[in-house]
Motif scaffolding. Structure first.
Motif, PDB file in Angstrom:
ATOM      1  N   ALA A 104       0.848  -1.199   0.000  1.00  0.00           N
ATOM      2  CA  ALA A 104       0.000   0.000   0.000  1.00  0.00           C
ATOM      3  C   ALA A 104       0.879   1.243   0.000  1.00  0.00           C
ATOM      4  N   HIS A 105       0.504   2.200  -0.839  1.00  0.00           N
ATOM      5  CA  HIS A 105       1.280   3.442  -0.914  1.00  0.00           C
ATOM      6  C   HIS A 105       0.446   4.516  -1.600  1.00  0.00           C
ATOM      7  N   LEU A 106       0.992   5.705  -1.628  1.00  0.00           N
ATOM      8  CA  LEU A 106       0.300   6.783  -2.332  1.00  0.00           C
ATOM      9  C   LEU A 106       0.564   6.656  -3.826  1.00  0.00           C
ATOM     10  N   PRO A 107      -0.323   7.187  -4.645  1.00  0.00           N
ATOM     11  CA  PRO A 107      -0.067   7.169  -6.092  1.00  0.00           C
ATOM     12  C   PRO A 107       1.080   8.124  -6.418  1.00  0.00           C
ATOM     13  N   PRO A 108       1.719   7.958  -7.580  1.00  0.00           N
ATOM     14  CA  PRO A 108       2.887   8.781  -7.884  1.00  0.00           C
ATOM     15  C   PRO A 108       2.557  10.206  -8.316  1.00  0.00           C
ATOM     16  N   GLU A 113       5.450   9.013 -15.706  1.00  0.00           N
ATOM     17  CA  GLU A 113       4.744   8.860 -16.986  1.00  0.00           C
ATOM     18  C   GLU A 113       3.898   7.594 -16.928  1.00  0.00           C
ATOM     19  N   PRO A 114       2.575   7.686 -17.168  1.00  0.00           N
ATOM     20  CA  PRO A 114       1.739   6.484 -17.056  1.00  0.00           C
ATOM     21  C   PRO A 114       2.069   5.411 -18.085  1.00  0.00           C
ATOM     22  N   ASP A 115       2.758   5.797 -19.203  1.00  0.00           N
ATOM     23  CA  ASP A 115       3.093   4.750 -20.175  1.00  0.00           C
ATOM     24  C   ASP A 115       4.478   4.153 -19.961  1.00  0.00           C
ATOM     25  N   GLU A 116       5.155   4.530 -18.854  1.00  0.00           N
ATOM     26  CA  GLU A 116       6.386   3.807 -18.477  1.00  0.00           C
ATOM     27  C   GLU A 116       6.011   2.343 -18.281  1.00  0.00           C
ATOM     28  N   PRO A 117       6.846   1.409 -18.714  1.00  0.00           N
ATOM     29  CA  PRO A 117       6.438   0.012 -18.546  1.00  0.00           C
ATOM     30  C   PRO A 117       6.490  -0.467 -17.104  1.00  0.00           C
ATOM     31  N   THR A 118       7.231   0.206 -16.252  1.00  0.00           N
ATOM     32  CA  THR A 118       7.392  -0.341 -14.904  1.00  0.00           C
ATOM     33  C   THR A 118       7.543   0.767 -13.865  1.00  0.00           C
ATOM     34  N   VAL A 119       7.704   0.330 -12.641  1.00  0.00           N
ATOM     35  CA  VAL A 119       7.905   1.231 -11.508  1.00  0.00           C
ATOM     36  C   VAL A 119       9.265   1.912 -11.656  1.00  0.00           C
ATOM     37  N   VAL A 120       9.342   3.199 -11.348  1.00  0.00           N
ATOM     38  CA  VAL A 120      10.619   3.894 -11.510  1.00  0.00           C
ATOM     39  C   VAL A 120      11.052   4.567 -10.205  1.00  0.00           C
ATOM     40  N   ARG A 121      12.340   4.902 -10.153  1.00  0.00           N
ATOM     41  CA  ARG A 121      12.899   5.543  -8.964  1.00  0.00           C
ATOM     42  C   ARG A 121      12.643   7.039  -9.062  1.00  0.00           C
ATOM     43  N   SER A 122      12.165   7.650  -7.988  1.00  0.00           N
ATOM     44  CA  SER A 122      11.976   9.098  -8.023  1.00  0.00           C
ATOM     45  C   SER A 122      12.396   9.685  -6.679  1.00  0.00           C
ATOM     46  N   THR A 123      12.675  10.966  -6.701  1.00  0.00           N
ATOM     47  CA  THR A 123      13.086  11.628  -5.458  1.00  0.00           C
ATOM     48  C   THR A 123      12.101  12.744  -5.158  1.00  0.00           C
ATOM     49  N   LEU A 128      14.271   9.054  -1.558  1.00  0.00           N
ATOM     50  CA  LEU A 128      14.274   8.193  -2.735  1.00  0.00           C
ATOM     51  C   LEU A 128      13.133   7.189  -2.605  1.00  0.00           C
ATOM     52  N   ARG A 129      12.268   7.141  -3.616  1.00  0.00           N
ATOM     53  CA  ARG A 129      11.153   6.195  -3.549  1.00  0.00           C
ATOM     54  C   ARG A 129      10.993   5.508  -4.896  1.00  0.00           C
ATOM     55  N   TRP A 130      10.433   4.308  -4.866  1.00  0.00           N
ATOM     56  CA  TRP A 130      10.089   3.609  -6.103  1.00  0.00           C
ATOM     57  C   TRP A 130       8.594   3.786  -6.297  1.00  0.00           C
ATOM     58  N   GLU A 131       8.234   4.390  -7.430  1.00  0.00           N
ATOM     59  CA  GLU A 131       6.844   4.782  -7.606  1.00  0.00           C
ATOM     60  C   GLU A 131       6.290   4.308  -8.936  1.00  0.00           C
ATOM     61  N   GLY A 132       5.014   4.069  -8.950  1.00  0.00           N
ATOM     62  CA  GLY A 132       4.356   3.691 -10.194  1.00  0.00           C
ATOM     63  C   GLY A 132       2.859   3.630  -9.972  1.00  0.00           C
ATOM     64  N   GLU A 133       2.152   3.656 -11.079  1.00  0.00           N
ATOM     65  CA  GLU A 133       0.704   3.449 -11.030  1.00  0.00           C
ATOM     66  C   GLU A 133       0.445   1.966 -10.780  1.00  0.00           C
ATOM     67  N   ALA A 134      -0.790   1.643 -10.453  1.00  0.00           N
ATOM     68  CA  ALA A 134      -1.129   0.251 -10.118  1.00  0.00           C
ATOM     69  C   ALA A 134      -0.731  -0.703 -11.239  1.00  0.00           C
ATOM     70  N   HIS A 135      -0.974  -0.309 -12.514  1.00  0.00           N
ATOM     71  CA  HIS A 135      -0.668  -1.249 -13.611  1.00  0.00           C
ATOM     72  C   HIS A 135       0.844  -1.455 -13.745  1.00  0.00           C
ATOM     73  N   GLN A 136       1.624  -0.441 -13.364  1.00  0.00           N
ATOM     74  CA  GLN A 136       3.082  -0.591 -13.451  1.00  0.00           C
ATOM     75  C   GLN A 136       3.589  -1.535 -12.347  1.00  0.00           C
ATOM     76  N   TRP A 137       3.018  -1.416 -11.146  1.00  0.00           N
ATOM     77  CA  TRP A 137       3.363  -2.359 -10.079  1.00  0.00           C
ATOM     78  C   TRP A 137       2.924  -3.772 -10.459  1.00  0.00           C
ATOM     79  N   ALA A 138       1.720  -3.873 -11.050  1.00  0.00           N
ATOM     80  CA  ALA A 138       1.202  -5.204 -11.406  1.00  0.00           C
ATOM     81  C   ALA A 138       2.130  -5.876 -12.408  1.00  0.00           C
ATOM     82  N   SER A 139       2.622  -5.105 -13.377  1.00  0.00           N
ATOM     83  CA  SER A 139       3.498  -5.711 -14.378  1.00  0.00           C
ATOM     84  C   SER A 139       4.819  -6.138 -13.744  1.00  0.00           C
ATOM     85  N   LEU A 140       5.308  -5.352 -12.796  1.00  0.00           N
ATOM     86  CA  LEU A 140       6.550  -5.712 -12.100  1.00  0.00           C
ATOM     87  C   LEU A 140       6.350  -6.973 -11.245  1.00  0.00           C
TER      88      LEU A 140
END
Ligand SMILES: C[S@@+](CC[C@H](N)C(=O)[O-])C[C@H]1O[C@@H](n2cnc3c(N)ncnc32)[C@H](O)[C@@H]1O
Length: 188
Positions: A104-108, A113-123, A128-140
């Motif tokens: 569980a986490h907050l949305p990014p 970018e919602p069309d990134e294929p996966t979760v990405v590192r952001s600051t 430093l956090r790894w963030e993504g939309e639900a579909h990006q986490w699901a694919s990971l």
């Protein structure tokens, strides 16, 4: 897998252990790990022996324990601050067949970018956090062998100044059933 009485459940980044204590009241065997000595001390003061809390980095704990868990979860916890390409395989190793993972986490927000294929590192604010939309986490999750990922969003009360919480649920495959000849059939 249903997580009922007697199930072993691990929280990664458990903070003061409030969720663990609630699980203990339901008959679950809760174990927590948190990197912060301050948080672990606060959990001990608040909950005593009701919960078992270890002070360690989540990845280190997972790599060194020999225990298996029926469920692992992280609520705004270690998965948000640890490279998921390293953490997810370590979690998988310690989950029993059919075991559940909940994140569980907050949305990014608009940082990702919602069309990134996966979760990405952001600051954000130096963290430093790894963030993504639900579909990006699901694919990971699928990439790391978890199955049936599903997501839901919990909306804040009307007028509240907080964001929605994204909850992802997934599991590791159940052990393939044995056939009459003693061989196994592949998991789906
Ligand atoms: C935002 S707090 C959430 C605490 C708790 N899950 C809750 O919801 O009340 C994040 C927690 O994750 C812990 N944490 C961050 N990175 C961690 C890591 N790599 N291993 C273990 N704990 C970690 C922090 O010390 C902190 O207690």
């Amino acid at each position: 897998m249903e997580v009922g009485r007697g199930a072993a459940v691990l929280e990664l980044g458990c903070g003061k252990g409030d969720r663990l204590a609630a699980l203990a009241a339901l008959g679950v065997r809760p174990v927590g790990v948190d990197i912060s000595a301050v948080q672990v001390a606060a959990a001990a003061t608040r909950w005593g022996s009701t919960v078992e809390v270890h002070q360690a980095d989540a990845l280190h704990f997972l790599s060194h324990t020999s225990d298996y868990y029926d469920a692992v979860y992280s609520a705004f916890g270690a998965h948000w601050f640890t490279d998921p390409d390293v953490l997810l395989p370590a979690i998988r190793e310690r989950l029993r067949p059919g075991g559940t993972l909940v994140l569980a986490h907050l949305p990014p927000g608009d940082r990702i970018e919602p069309d990134e294929p996966t979760v990405v590192r952001s600051t954000l604010a130096m963290v430093l956090r790894w963030e993504g939309e639900a579909h990006q986490w699901a694919s990971l999750l699928r990439h790391h062998g978890f199955v049936a990922p599903s997501a839901c969003a919990i909306l804040p009360p009307h007028g509240a100044r907080t964001e929605r919480t994204v909850v992802l649920r997934s599991r590791v495959p159940a052990r393939p059933p044995r056939t009459a000849q003693g061989t196994t059939t592949p998991a789906t």
